[in-house]
Scaffold this active site. Structure first.
Site, PDB file in Angstrom:
ATOM      1  N   LYS A 204      38.886  55.782  20.702  1.00 28.18           N
ATOM      2  CA  LYS A 204      38.984  56.726  18.918  1.00 28.18           C
ATOM      3  C   LYS A 204      38.412  55.571  18.677  1.00 28.18           C
ATOM      4  CE  LYS A 204      42.556  60.152  18.900  1.00 28.18           C
ATOM      5  NZ  LYS A 204      43.555  60.848  18.290  1.00 28.18           N
ATOM      6  N   ARG A 239      48.461  60.115  26.056  1.00 31.81           N
ATOM      7  CA  ARG A 239      47.513  60.883  26.113  1.00 31.81           C
ATOM      8  C   ARG A 239      45.658  60.205  26.127  1.00 31.81           C
ATOM      9  NH1 ARG A 239      42.985  63.350  22.755  1.00 31.81           N
ATOM     10  NH2 ARG A 239      42.564  65.690  23.415  1.00 31.81           N
TER      11      ARG A 239
END
Ligand code: 8Y4
Length: 257
Positions: A204, A239
């Protein structure tokens, strides 16, 4: 949890895996690498992205879930916010609903309750379109805990079992870099809610920012470091895009713990 994107505009894999057989191939690799859960997603939920229709999502995820079901007994989760997709995905073999909108669609909580599956409730401030426009909090961790308490109660009111709920603070979903770092540092505070904690940090922009604006393909080591920190601070599920590297790092962590 390994990310299996089945979207034509997939950001991290350049759309390489946007058909069923390449998605299945990618899943086979993740299984060899030791993935525990495969998260199948047919809608891009990145900031500013537009949404897919239910039929587009179904067209993408259902063949993949059916294919995976014939390949492994490992849990399959479906990354969706649409009740129609949740229902058909569970019928096809998914046992976890991963909803970045935390079952806010009409009828979603009641449906999840009747399906009897596990649900990941993720915190997001705003919508995917507007969430990164100046997000503000009182105390970010306390505010998210309150969101969780309210959501847990409304899920229980809709008939869900508390122990089918997984909580996720939603890194990057309506959070500045400072908010994300504060959540990572104080992740253990969510343990007071007595439910499993899941996080998605892999690749991210938070990692990119900490590495002087590094592009996604150079965020592997930073992402693995963040995964270790998250698990050390109480996360039970991470995740990730890079299964082998994360499994290796977490094996070392677990050898010491
Ligand atoms: C590079 C790679 C840049 C990935 C951005 C991204 C989460 C999630 C997503 C999460 C849960 C993403 C579906 C966003 N993030 N589900 N989904 N938790 N539970 N962005 O943090 O991966 S998609």
């Amino acid at each position: 949890m390994g990310v299996l994107n089945v979207t034509p505009d997939s950001f991290s894999d350049g759309g390489q895996y946007n058909d069923t057989s390449s998605a299945i191939h990618r899943a086979k690799v993740m299984l060899r690498q030791g993935v525990d859960i495969i998260d199948v997603g047919g809608e891009s939920t990145r900031p500013g992205s537009s949404s897919a229709t239910a039929s587009e999502e179904l067209e993408r995820v259902i063949p993949v879930i059916k294919g995976l079901r014939n390949l492994t007994d490992k849990p399959i989760s479906v990354d969706t916010s649409k009740p129609e997709v949740m229902e058909q995905s569970v019928a096809a073999g998914a046992s976890i609903i991963n909803d970045v909108c935390a079952l806010s669609a009409d009828g979603a909580k009641e449906l999840a309750a009747s399906l009897g599956v596990k649900v990941c409730l993720m915190h997001m401030k705003g919508t995917p379109r507007n969430m990164q426009i100046n997000p503000t909090y009182g105390d970010v961790v306390e505010d998210i805990k309150e969101f969780f308490e309210d959501k847990i109660q409304s899920c229980i009111d809709a008939g869900m079992k508390k122990n089918n709920i997984i909580l996720d603070p939603g890194f990057g979903f309506g959070k500045t870099l400072e908010h994300n770092l504060e959540i990572l540092k104080r992740l253990s505070e969510f343990k007071s809610l007595k439910l499993p904690i899941m996080v998605g940090i892999s690749r991210k922009s938070m990692i990119g920012s900490l590495l002087n604006g590094r592009e996604t393909d150079g965020r592997l080591v930073g992402s693995v470091a963040a995964a270790i920190l998250a698990v050390q601070n109480g996360a039970s599920i991470v995740r990730v895009h890079d299964v082998l590297e994360t499994v290796d790092a977490l094996s070392v962590l677990h050898s010491v713990n």
